[in-house]
Design an enzyme around this catalytic site. Structure first.
Site, PDB file in Angstrom:
ATOM      1  N   VAL A   1       1.049  -1.378   0.052  1.00 34.86           N
ATOM      2  CA  VAL A   1      -0.148  -0.084  -0.147  1.00 34.86           C
ATOM      3  C   VAL A   1       0.926   1.383   0.238  1.00 34.86           C
ATOM      4  CG1 VAL A   1      -1.658   1.518   1.311  1.00 34.86           C
ATOM      5  CG2 VAL A   1      -1.862  -1.205   1.157  1.00 34.86           C
ATOM      6  N   PRO A   2       1.084   1.956  -1.123  1.00 40.63           N
ATOM      7  CA  PRO A   2       2.335   2.736  -1.540  1.00 40.63           C
ATOM      8  C   PRO A   2       1.830   4.074  -0.642  1.00 40.63           C
ATOM      9  CG  PRO A   2       0.759   2.539  -3.309  1.00 40.63           C
ATOM     10  CD  PRO A   2       0.123   1.801  -2.458  1.00 40.63           C
ATOM     11  N   CYS A   3       2.041   3.978   0.645  1.00 37.73           N
ATOM     12  CA  CYS A   3       1.876   5.415   1.300  1.00 37.73           C
ATOM     13  C   CYS A   3       2.836   6.308   1.047  1.00 37.73           C
ATOM     14  CB  CYS A   3       1.523   4.864   2.894  1.00 37.73           C
ATOM     15  SG  CYS A   3       3.274   4.148   3.664  1.00 37.73           S
ATOM     16  N   HIS A   4       3.918   5.873   0.552  1.00 32.83           N
ATOM     17  CA  HIS A   4       4.870   6.993   0.108  1.00 32.83           C
ATOM     18  C   HIS A   4       4.486   7.958  -1.155  1.00 32.83           C
ATOM     19  CE1 HIS A   4       5.713   3.590  -2.559  1.00 32.83           C
ATOM     20  NE2 HIS A   4       6.204   4.516  -3.482  1.00 32.83           N
ATOM     21  N   ARG A   5       3.565   7.553  -1.529  1.00 35.44           N
ATOM     22  CA  ARG A   5       2.714   8.241  -2.793  1.00 35.44           C
ATOM     23  C   ARG A   5       1.870   9.228  -2.376  1.00 35.44           C
ATOM     24  NH1 ARG A   5       1.988   2.871  -6.233  1.00 35.44           N
ATOM     25  NH2 ARG A   5       4.102   2.564  -6.507  1.00 35.44           N
TER      26      ARG A   5
END
Length: 268
Positions: A176-180
């Site tokens: 879950v790409p929370c860095h985006r």
DNA sequence: AGGGTGACAGCGT
DNA sequence: TACGCTGCCACCC
């Protein structure tokens, strides 16, 4: 069945769990019967883990037979197992090179940027967290969206800060790409593994933090729309037609309407 | 103008 | 309950 129940409730008061076990037909005469019973149930309920390479370096992944529950960097398997137990109160067994191979392959693919779909078990999260994580999962590689955007997409338009909290507790970073997820003004915002890591990850995906800060939103007179700078439509705008904006409001004032693909949030 | 700062609303946990 | 990977606005250069 009973096992599931015990796992789910293992943080509740002992009397309650005892009551539930009795109701389920287990025989518990004294307190002394309880601990060994729970221990036995938990021992048989081990999830397993494996480790894979990732943009964050080597990471460990905890999974049930079908899906991934937890991902984290760790300096050793032991450390990872400890942290998993801290979060989930459950044991882990080593599954490198066994029946998890297929799942591990998919995880590796996904972390390498392929579109491989990795099944996730988010059943231990609240409904709000789940909605948020699902939305964030859909942010494509190479794109970024603001916290406020995630909040609105998840149905709670004023919960940007709460979205930040969900990101902070994301059980499966990268997957879950929370860095985006970035700030609305183009700054990258915080990251569980440090803002430096966040910016590095974004750069690796072709998103320039500097560029994002300069112009988080981009409009084009050709279609009269304003997009998030990383929207797939925004990237195709020819340089001479590119109108940078620091906020959606500015773009709207200038006569642009929000792109129907990336749906930038028009401030209320 | 546009970049920086600080206060505070607002949300879910 | 107070807290936090935010957003917005007022206010300052």
């Amino acid at each position: 069945m009973i096992r599931r129940m015990v796992i789910r409730r293992m943080n509740e008061p002992e009397e309650r769990v005892v009551g539930l076990l009795r109701a389920a037909g287990e025989r518990i005469d004294s307190r002394r019967d309880f601990a060994p019973l729970v221990e036995r149930i938990l021992e048989s309920a081990t999830d397993s883990f494996f480790s894979v390479g990732s943009p964050l370096g080597r990471v460990f992944v905890a999974a049930g037979p079908e899906d991934v529950r937890y991902l984290a960097p760790a300096s050793s398997p032991e450390e990872f197992v400890r942290s998993y137990r801290g979060c989930f109160g459950r044991f882990l067994s080593d599954a490198s090179g066994s029946e998890m191979k297929e799942l591990a392959g998919r995880v590796e693919g996904a972390l390498a940027g392929e579109r491989a779909d990795v099944p996730l078990d988010l059943s231990e999260t609240t409904p709000f967290q789940r909605r948020v994580l699902e939305i964030v999962k859909g942010i494509p590689h190479g794109e970024a969206r603001p916290y406020a955007w995630v909040a609105r997409e998840a149905g709670s338009p004023d919960a940007s800060r709460a979205v930040g909290n969900v990101m902070a507790n994301n059980p499966v970073p990268l997957l879950v790409p929370c860095h985006r997820v970035v700030k609305n003004d183009g700054r990258t915002g915080s990251y569980a593994f440090g803002t430096g890591e966040k910016e590095r990850l974004l750069e690796q995906e072709g998103v320039s933090p500097e560029e994002l800060l300069r112009a988080p939103y981009v409009g084009t007179p050709t279609t009269g729309t304003v997009c998030h700078a990383t929207c797939r439509n925004a990237r195709r705008i020819r340089p001479e037609n590119r109108r940078p904006f620091r906020s959606v409001a500015q773009a709207v004032t200038a006569g642009f309407r929000p792109c129907r693909v990336c749906r930038p949030v028009v401030a209320a």
